[in-house]
Write a protein that holds these residues in place. Sequence first.
Motif, mmCIF file in Angstrom:
data_model
loop_
_atom_site.group_PDB
_atom_site.id
_atom_site.type_symbol
_atom_site.label_atom_id
_atom_site.label_comp_id
_atom_site.label_asym_id
_atom_site.label_seq_id
_atom_site.Cartn_x
_atom_site.Cartn_y
_atom_site.Cartn_z
ATOM 1 N N SER A 272 -14.377 11.089 35.206
ATOM 2 C CA SER A 272 -14.666 9.698 35.558
ATOM 3 C C SER A 272 -13.474 8.777 35.319
ATOM 4 O O SER A 272 -13.253 7.831 36.088
ATOM 5 C CB SER A 272 -15.883 9.190 34.766
ATOM 6 N N LEU A 276 -12.420 6.599 38.327
ATOM 7 C CA LEU A 276 -12.734 5.175 38.236
ATOM 8 C C LEU A 276 -11.463 4.327 38.200
ATOM 9 O O LEU A 276 -11.474 3.171 38.628
ATOM 10 C CB LEU A 276 -13.589 4.902 36.997
ATOM 11 N N LEU A 287 -19.359 0.147 38.992
ATOM 12 C CA LEU A 287 -20.655 0.240 38.323
ATOM 13 C C LEU A 287 -21.580 1.238 39.016
ATOM 14 O O LEU A 287 -22.384 1.904 38.363
ATOM 15 C CB LEU A 287 -21.320 -1.135 38.262
ATOM 16 N N TYR A 290 -20.534 4.553 37.866
ATOM 17 C CA TYR A 290 -20.852 4.606 36.440
ATOM 18 C C TYR A 290 -22.328 4.917 36.205
ATOM 19 O O TYR A 290 -22.683 5.759 35.359
ATOM 20 C CB TYR A 290 -20.463 3.258 35.831
ATOM 21 N N ARG A 291 -23.196 4.259 36.962
ATOM 22 C CA ARG A 291 -24.636 4.510 36.811
ATOM 23 C C ARG A 291 -24.989 5.960 37.133
ATOM 24 O O ARG A 291 -25.829 6.565 36.472
ATOM 25 C CB ARG A 291 -25.425 3.559 37.715
ATOM 26 N N TYR A 293 -23.042 8.561 36.861
ATOM 27 C CA TYR A 293 -22.563 9.439 35.790
ATOM 28 C C TYR A 293 -23.507 9.411 34.584
ATOM 29 O O TYR A 293 -23.725 10.425 33.922
ATOM 30 C CB TYR A 293 -21.149 9.031 35.363
ATOM 31 N N ILE A 346 -18.672 7.496 28.409
ATOM 32 C CA ILE A 346 -18.523 6.832 29.706
ATOM 33 C C ILE A 346 -18.389 5.319 29.531
ATOM 34 O O ILE A 346 -17.655 4.654 30.260
ATOM 35 C CB ILE A 346 -19.702 7.181 30.636
ATOM 36 N N ASN A 347 -19.064 4.758 28.537
ATOM 37 C CA ASN A 347 -18.907 3.335 28.250
ATOM 38 C C ASN A 347 -17.474 3.003 27.846
ATOM 39 O O ASN A 347 -16.905 1.999 28.270
ATOM 40 C CB ASN A 347 -19.873 2.901 27.143
ATOM 41 N N SER A 349 -14.850 4.698 28.711
ATOM 42 C CA SER A 349 -13.998 4.878 29.889
ATOM 43 C C SER A 349 -13.900 3.588 30.696
ATOM 44 O O SER A 349 -12.836 3.246 31.223
ATOM 45 C CB SER A 349 -14.540 6.004 30.774
ATOM 46 N N LEU A 350 -15.000 2.857 30.799
ATOM 47 C CA LEU A 350 -14.986 1.601 31.554
ATOM 48 C C LEU A 350 -14.027 0.593 30.933
ATOM 49 O O LEU A 350 -13.308 -0.120 31.644
ATOM 50 C CB LEU A 350 -16.392 0.999 31.601
ATOM 51 N N THR A 406 -19.822 -3.482 27.379
ATOM 52 C CA THR A 406 -20.135 -3.201 28.782
ATOM 53 C C THR A 406 -21.060 -4.284 29.312
ATOM 54 O O THR A 406 -20.954 -4.710 30.460
ATOM 55 C CB THR A 406 -20.809 -1.828 28.930
ATOM 56 N N GLN A 417 -28.941 -0.033 30.799
ATOM 57 C CA GLN A 417 -28.577 1.378 30.798
ATOM 58 C C GLN A 417 -29.757 2.258 30.401
ATOM 59 O O GLN A 417 -29.886 3.392 30.874
ATOM 60 C CB GLN A 417 -27.392 1.619 29.857
#
Length: 487
Positions: A272, A276, A287, A290-291, A293, A346-347, A349-350, A406, A417
Motif C-alpha cells: 500500500s 498510495l 481513501l 485505504y478502505r 485494504y 495502514i493508518n 502508511s497514510l 487519520t 473505520q
Amino acid sequence: MMLMKDSSFKSKVVSSTLWSFVERFSTQLVQFIITVIMARILTPSDYGLIGMIAIFISLSQIFIDGGFSSALIQRKDRSETDYCTVFFINLGISVALYIVLFFCAHPIARFYSQPLLSPILKVYAINLIINSFAAVNKTILVIRLDFKTQSKISFFSALGSGLIGIACAYGGAGVWALVIQTIIMSVLNVILSYYWMRWFPKAIFSYESFRKLFSFGSKLLVASTISSVYDNLYSLVIGKKFSSDDLGYFTRGTSFVTILSSNISSILGNVSYPILSQVQDQNEVLLNIYRKYIQLSSFIIFPLLMMLCGIAEPLIEVLLTNKWAGCIMVIRILCFAYMWNGIIIINLSLLKIKGRSDLVLKLEIIKKTIAIAILFISLLFDSLSAICIGILIYSLISLGINTYYTGVLFEYGLAKQFKEFGLYLLPSAAVLVLSWIPNIMIESPYISLLISIVFSPIAYIFVSRKMGLYGYYEARELFGRLISKNK
C-alpha cells in the motif's frame, strides 16, 4: 480491484498485492517448516539465547536504514545518485555498529549472566554488514512493485539457509545452528538480489542527496527506533527477569502469531505504501484504496488468529511436542493483541504518504510512553500471562491513537473505520468457537487439529459469502488470479 479509473493502475495494485502474498507466505511456509523441525531438535533455551540479543540487532538494523528506504519510496524525483548515496551510508553505518557490538558483546553477556552470548553476538552481528549490501536492491524492488523477484530471492534464501540450519542442528551444533542459518540466509539474499536485480552501486556520494533524504527519513528513524526498543524490550526484560526457557516460550509463541498477523499486515503495508504514494495528491482515490485494504486485512487476519487461538494446544503438541507447552498461553493471548496490526500499519502508511513523518514520530512517542508504563505495571504480577495481557491492552490503545490523526487529516477516524472492520468480528468469533470445540471434545490432538483447520475456515467463508462481505470477494479475486497464473 479498487474502483479506480485507471485500469492499468488497478491491475498493478492487484498484481503487486498478489505477488507480495506469494513472496511472504512461500518464504514463511518454508521457514515455518524449517523452524518446526529445528525446534523439535533444539531447546527453548537455545531460542531464548537468540532472543536476548534481538534488541541489539534490531536497533542496529534500524540505524543502518536510517529511514532512507522510506524516503526513497516516498520521493518522486529519486535518482541514481540517491541510490548510491544511500548504499554507502548503509554500508558505513553497518561497519561502525558491528564494531560497537563486538566490543559490547562481553558486557551484554554479563548483563544476562550468559557467557555464551559474547561469541554468539560477535558472530551473529556480521549479518548487519552482509544485509547492508542488499538494502538498496530491496528498496528498488519495492519502488518498482516487483514483488515477484523479491519472492524468488526470499524463497531460495530461506530454503538454502534452512537446510543448512537443520543439518547443523542434527549435527549437535545447538544454538549455533540458528546463528549459522541466519548468516547463510543473509549471504544468499545478497547474492540472489544482485543476480536478479543487476543493480550495482557506483562510486557516487552526494551530501545534497543525503540532506534531502535525511530530512524526511530522520523522523521515521527516531519513530522506528522507539518502536523497535519497545518491541524488543520484552525480550530484554523477560531474559533478565525470567529464565532463558521462558524467553524461548515467549519468542516462539510470538512467532506463531506474527507469522499470520504481522506478515499479512506487512504485506499490505509494503504494497500500500508505494501504491498510495503514486496517488498521494488525490485524497478521494487515496481513501478509497485505504478502505479496501482495511477490509481485506480484517477479512484475512481476524479469522486466522481466532483459529490459531482455538487450536493452540493441539498445534503445539503435534508440531513442537510438549516441551514447548509454555507457548500455548502466549499464543492465545497475543492472538487478540495482534489482530489489529493490519489496521494500525495502514493508518501509519497514510501519514507517511502525506509526508507527515512528524506525526508518525509524535504518535510513536505517545504510544510507547504508554506502552512502557503498561509493561512495568505488568511486571509487578511476575508472570508471562500478565506481560501478554499488557501487550493486548497496549494494542487496543494503539489502535485508538493511530486512527486519531487519520480522523483529523481525512475525517476518517476510528468510528468510521469500525464500520469497515467491525463486520468481520462476529464471523471471526464463530471461527474461534468452532476451532476450540474439537479440542475439548476429542482426545487425539491430531484429529481435533485436522477437524478444526478444515471445517472452521469453510464455515467462515460460507458466512462471509452470505453476508456479502467485501473482503471475501476481494480475497477471492486475488487468489483466483494466483491460481490462473500458475496454470
